[in-house]
Design a protein around this motif. Structure first.
Motif, PDB file in Angstrom:
ATOM      1  N   TYR A   1       2.803  -0.103  -6.023  1.00 32.61           N
ATOM      2  CA  TYR A   1       3.620   1.733  -6.116  1.00 32.61           C
ATOM      3  C   TYR A   1       3.015   1.943  -5.955  1.00 32.61           C
ATOM      4  CZ  TYR A   1       7.820  -1.245  -6.406  1.00 32.61           C
ATOM      5  OH  TYR A   1       8.770  -1.951  -5.721  1.00 32.61           O
ATOM      6  N   GLU A   2       1.705   2.888  -6.694  1.00 30.72           N
ATOM      7  CA  GLU A   2       0.818   3.716  -6.665  1.00 30.72           C
ATOM      8  C   GLU A   2       0.011   3.655  -5.257  1.00 30.72           C
ATOM      9  OE1 GLU A   2      -0.288   6.124  -8.258  1.00 30.72           O
ATOM     10  OE2 GLU A   2       1.138   4.316  -9.646  1.00 30.72           O
ATOM     11  N   GLU A   3      -0.020   2.907  -4.611  1.00 31.88           N
ATOM     12  CA  GLU A   3      -0.856   2.833  -2.985  1.00 31.88           C
ATOM     13  C   GLU A   3       0.680   2.846  -1.523  1.00 31.88           C
ATOM     14  OE1 GLU A   3      -2.519  -0.348  -1.392  1.00 31.88           O
ATOM     15  OE2 GLU A   3      -4.049  -0.562  -2.829  1.00 31.88           O
ATOM     16  N   SER A   4       1.672   2.825  -2.564  1.00 31.47           N
ATOM     17  CA  SER A   4       2.136   3.713  -1.320  1.00 31.47           C
ATOM     18  C   SER A   4       2.897   4.942  -1.928  1.00 31.47           C
ATOM     19  CB  SER A   4       3.667   2.304  -1.217  1.00 31.47           C
ATOM     20  OG  SER A   4       4.521   2.422  -2.564  1.00 31.47           O
ATOM     21  N   ARG A   5       3.200   4.745  -3.077  1.00 35.54           N
ATOM     22  CA  ARG A   5       3.307   6.573  -3.179  1.00 35.54           C
ATOM     23  C   ARG A   5       2.274   7.264  -3.332  1.00 35.54           C
ATOM     24  NH1 ARG A   5       5.597   6.317  -9.371  1.00 35.54           N
ATOM     25  NH2 ARG A   5       6.428   4.262  -8.266  1.00 35.54           N
TER      26      ARG A   5
ATOM     27  N   GLY B   1      11.473  -2.747  18.203  1.00 38.36           N
ATOM     28  CA  GLY B   1      12.361  -3.713  17.614  1.00 38.36           C
ATOM     29  C   GLY B   1      11.887  -3.689  16.375  1.00 38.36           C
ATOM     30  N   ILE B   2      11.910  -4.487  15.438  1.00 38.69           N
ATOM     31  CA  ILE B   2      11.300  -5.110  13.855  1.00 38.69           C
ATOM     32  C   ILE B   2      11.519  -6.144  13.893  1.00 38.69           C
ATOM     33  CG2 ILE B   2      11.872  -5.266  11.443  1.00 38.69           C
ATOM     34  CD1 ILE B   2      13.750  -2.737  12.386  1.00 38.69           C
ATOM     35  N   PRO B   3       9.976  -6.776  13.270  1.00 41.10           N
ATOM     36  CA  PRO B   3       9.178  -8.337  13.449  1.00 41.10           C
ATOM     37  C   PRO B   3      10.071  -9.208  12.142  1.00 41.10           C
ATOM     38  CG  PRO B   3       6.931  -6.984  13.308  1.00 41.10           C
ATOM     39  CD  PRO B   3       8.688  -5.866  13.527  1.00 41.10           C
ATOM     40  N   GLN B   4      10.829 -10.582  12.387  1.00 43.20           N
ATOM     41  CA  GLN B   4      11.579 -11.005  11.659  1.00 43.20           C
ATOM     42  C   GLN B   4      10.768 -10.427  10.019  1.00 43.20           C
ATOM     43  OE1 GLN B   4      13.634 -11.867  14.196  1.00 43.20           O
ATOM     44  NE2 GLN B   4      15.187 -12.202  12.810  1.00 43.20           N
ATOM     45  N   ASN B   5      10.027 -11.417  10.400  1.00 48.85           N
ATOM     46  CA  ASN B   5       9.279 -11.257   8.591  1.00 48.85           C
ATOM     47  C   ASN B   5       9.346 -10.020   8.397  1.00 48.85           C
ATOM     48  OD1 ASN B   5       7.509 -10.506  10.097  1.00 48.85           O
ATOM     49  ND2 ASN B   5       5.668 -11.267   8.639  1.00 48.85           N
ATOM     50  N   ASN B   6       9.709  -8.781   8.168  1.00 51.96           N
ATOM     51  CA  ASN B   6       9.550  -7.504   8.030  1.00 51.96           C
ATOM     52  C   ASN B   6      11.122  -7.475   7.563  1.00 51.96           C
ATOM     53  OD1 ASN B   6       6.570  -6.968   7.384  1.00 51.96           O
ATOM     54  ND2 ASN B   6       6.852  -6.955   9.968  1.00 51.96           N
ATOM     55  N   LEU B   7      11.846  -7.816   8.311  1.00 56.46           N
ATOM     56  CA  LEU B   7      13.240  -7.448   7.937  1.00 56.46           C
ATOM     57  C   LEU B   7      13.805  -7.379   6.971  1.00 56.46           C
ATOM     58  CD1 LEU B   7      15.346  -9.060  10.967  1.00 56.46           C
ATOM     59  CD2 LEU B   7      15.033  -6.910  10.640  1.00 56.46           C
ATOM     60  N   PRO B   8      13.527  -8.179   5.880  1.00 54.37           N
ATOM     61  CA  PRO B   8      14.317  -8.027   4.623  1.00 54.37           C
ATOM     62  C   PRO B   8      13.693  -6.767   3.606  1.00 54.37           C
ATOM     63  CG  PRO B   8      13.070 -10.380   5.382  1.00 54.37           C
ATOM     64  CD  PRO B   8      12.904  -9.332   5.865  1.00 54.37           C
ATOM     65  N   ARG B   9      12.534  -5.752   4.098  1.00 53.31           N
ATOM     66  CA  ARG B   9      12.005  -5.410   3.360  1.00 53.31           C
ATOM     67  C   ARG B   9      12.321  -3.729   3.679  1.00 53.31           C
ATOM     68  NH1 ARG B   9       6.227  -6.470   1.206  1.00 53.31           N
ATOM     69  NH2 ARG B   9       7.113  -4.841  -0.453  1.00 53.31           N
ATOM     70  N   ILE B  10      12.998  -4.203   5.110  1.00 58.61           N
ATOM     71  CA  ILE B  10      13.053  -2.350   5.276  1.00 58.61           C
ATOM     72  C   ILE B  10      13.404  -1.290   4.679  1.00 58.61           C
ATOM     73  CG2 ILE B  10      12.563  -2.610   7.963  1.00 58.61           C
ATOM     74  CD1 ILE B  10      15.546  -2.498   8.598  1.00 58.61           C
ATOM     75  N   TRP B  11      14.476  -2.156   3.931  1.00 57.99           N
ATOM     76  CA  TRP B  11      15.613  -1.376   2.854  1.00 57.99           C
ATOM     77  C   TRP B  11      14.878  -0.721   1.797  1.00 57.99           C
ATOM     78  CZ3 TRP B  11      19.275  -0.620   5.765  1.00 57.99           C
ATOM     79  CH2 TRP B  11      19.664  -2.355   6.912  1.00 57.99           C
ATOM     80  N   GLU B  12      13.508  -1.676   1.157  1.00 58.78           N
ATOM     81  CA  GLU B  12      12.946  -0.692   0.385  1.00 58.78           C
ATOM     82  C   GLU B  12      12.507   0.696   0.514  1.00 58.78           C
ATOM     83  OE1 GLU B  12       9.632  -3.678  -1.076  1.00 58.78           O
ATOM     84  OE2 GLU B  12      10.924  -4.984  -0.410  1.00 58.78           O
ATOM     85  N   ARG B  13      12.249   1.155  -0.380  1.00 60.88           N
ATOM     86  CA  ARG B  13      11.339   3.115  -1.263  1.00 60.88           C
ATOM     87  C   ARG B  13      10.150   2.583  -0.454  1.00 60.88           C
ATOM     88  NH1 ARG B  13      11.202   5.851  -6.265  1.00 60.88           N
ATOM     89  NH2 ARG B  13      11.141   4.459  -6.590  1.00 60.88           N
ATOM     90  N   PHE B  14      10.054   3.290   0.385  1.00 58.81           N
ATOM     91  CA  PHE B  14       8.618   3.954   1.099  1.00 58.81           C
ATOM     92  C   PHE B  14       8.050   2.985   2.279  1.00 58.81           C
ATOM     93  CE2 PHE B  14       8.266   4.877  -3.638  1.00 58.81           C
ATOM     94  CZ  PHE B  14       8.640   6.610  -3.877  1.00 58.81           C
ATOM     95  N   TYR B  15       8.912   1.591   1.973  1.00 63.34           N
ATOM     96  CA  TYR B  15       8.373   0.835   2.820  1.00 63.34           C
ATOM     97  C   TYR B  15       8.298   0.794   4.470  1.00 63.34           C
ATOM     98  CZ  TYR B  15       7.404  -3.482   5.450  1.00 63.34           C
ATOM     99  OH  TYR B  15       7.327  -4.815   5.712  1.00 63.34           O
ATOM    100  N   ARG B  16       6.928   0.819   4.625  1.00 63.77           N
ATOM    101  CA  ARG B  16       7.000   0.992   6.512  1.00 63.77           C
ATOM    102  C   ARG B  16       6.698  -0.304   7.348  1.00 63.77           C
ATOM    103  NH1 ARG B  16       5.003   5.824   9.088  1.00 63.77           N
ATOM    104  NH2 ARG B  16       7.077   5.357   9.909  1.00 63.77           N
ATOM    105  N   VAL B  17       7.165  -0.387   8.555  1.00 65.10           N
ATOM    106  CA  VAL B  17       6.497  -1.953   8.843  1.00 65.10           C
ATOM    107  C   VAL B  17       5.068  -1.209   9.289  1.00 65.10           C
ATOM    108  CG1 VAL B  17       7.093  -3.652  10.757  1.00 65.10           C
ATOM    109  CG2 VAL B  17       8.852  -3.064   9.390  1.00 65.10           C
ATOM    110  N   ASP B  18       4.527  -2.759   9.027  1.00 66.24           N
ATOM    111  CA  ASP B  18       2.806  -2.043   9.766  1.00 66.24           C
ATOM    112  C   ASP B  18       2.822  -0.506   9.801  1.00 66.24           C
ATOM    113  OD1 ASP B  18       0.525  -2.271  10.551  1.00 66.24           O
ATOM    114  OD2 ASP B  18       0.461  -3.237  12.818  1.00 66.24           O
ATOM    115  N   SER B  19       1.628  -0.565   9.264  1.00 62.22           N
ATOM    116  CA  SER B  19       0.753   1.345   9.558  1.00 62.22           C
ATOM    117  C   SER B  19       0.746   1.276  10.427  1.00 62.22           C
ATOM    118  CB  SER B  19       0.524   1.551   7.780  1.00 62.22           C
ATOM    119  OG  SER B  19      -0.601   1.420   7.981  1.00 62.22           O
ATOM    120  N   SER B  20      -0.062   0.416  11.262  1.00 70.36           N
ATOM    121  CA  SER B  20      -0.754   1.032  12.634  1.00 70.36           C
ATOM    122  C   SER B  20      -0.057   1.161  13.121  1.00 70.36           C
ATOM    123  CB  SER B  20      -1.877  -0.179  12.669  1.00 70.36           C
ATOM    124  OG  SER B  20      -1.456  -1.094  12.204  1.00 70.36           O
TER     125      SER B  20
END
Ligand code: ADP
Length: 266
Positions: free
Chosen positions: A31-35, A193-212
């Motif tokens: 959380y610290e890092e994502s913040r 598109g969004i990779p299947q394994n990232n899909l459940p997390r896209i609704w989280e606060r601060f979450y971004r798929v693969d920053s690169s």
């Protein structure tokens, strides 16, 4: 010679405690890092439109540009970038209200198509600048909905803006339709598109798929979190289907108030 024996179950508990402290530490660090990432992303998101607004308003105020059309074009850029800032500030504000339990809806009877038309015309220049199409397929005579208009505008702004951000070829279509006692809205893009394994997390606060993958697009990782909270607070649902390199479809369902089914518009 006497050695105190720690009973087996006791040792297990200590080991478990150790593990959970470590997990907790990792979570806190996450959380610290994502913040930190979040603050960096937000600063960037604010700085970019500010640079445009400052630059173009400086040029205009110096009075060097005499051509009426050119002046008009600069004013439009200033207007577009101001809108962008204002939607970002709304996201931040919504997040803080959600955190402090001060999130309240101000509902009015409204046509969902009107809201979508407004946001589509707002974002059309942004799509066209990337060579993308953006169009609506809005079903006529939909029943009115009792919703918080400003919040709904925020929802469609975030979803369509994402469609534009994460699409390089093709376009974004926005569809509205009725289905039994529900109104459906679908935002479909032909993007990365969004990779299947990232899909459940896209609704989280601060979450971004693969920053690169997404770094160059900018973004706070807050948009979809706010979208989901707003839709759920209206008793609706939002789901996503996505295929990498083909595109994504976000689908929203809102309930029509049965008693007011007769209130129709357009
Ligand atoms: P951001 O500000 O990063 O766009 P969001 O909360 O709106 O934050 O979205 C979270 C992440 O989900 C994005 O970083 C992106 O990786 C992914 N995403 C959202 N919408 C789309 C889309 N239409 N196509 C592909 N990826 C998307």
């Amino acid at each position: 010679k006497y050695k105190q024996k720690v009973p087996i179950h006791g040792r297990d508990e200590i080991a478990q405690l150790g593990n959970s402290i470590q997990t907790l530490g990792e979570q806190l660090q996450y959380y610290e890092e994502s913040r930190n990432d979040f603050l960096a992303a937000v600063s960037h998101e604010i700085r970019t439109p500010l640079t445009y607004i400052k630059g173009y308003s400086d040029v205009l105020s110096k009075g060097i540009i005499k051509n009426r059309e050119e002046q008009e074009e600069y004013l439009q850029i200033i207007n577009k970038e101001t809108n962008r800032l204002s939607f970002l500030v709304n996201d931040l504000f919504e997040m803080s209200k959600l955190q402090t339990g001060k999130f309240e809806l101000t509902k009015e009877w409204t046509s969902i198509n009107d809201i979508m038309e407004k946001i589509i015309s707002n974002l059309k220049p942004v799509a066209e600048k990337k060579g993308l199409e953006l169009w609506g397929e809005l079903e006529e005579d939909l029943p009115l909905l009792y919703v918080d208009i400003r919040r709904m505008e925020q929802v469609f702004y975030n979803l369509i803006e994402n469609g534009i951000k994460y699409t390089n070829i093709g376009g974004i279509s926005v569809r509205s339709f009725s289905k039994r006692d529900l109104i459906g809205i679908e935002i479909k893009d032909t993007g990365i598109g969004i990779p299947q394994n990232n899909l459940p997390r896209i609704w989280e606060r601060f979450y971004r798929v693969d920053s690169s993958r997404t770094r160059k697009t900018g973004g706070s990782g807050l948009g979809l979190y706010v979208v989901k909270q707003i839709i759920e607070s209206h008793g609706g649902t939002i789901t996503v289907k996505s295929t990498e390199n083909e595109g994504s479809i976000f689908t929203i369902f809102l309930t029509i108030d049965q008693e007011n089914k007769s209130r129709r518009n357009r």
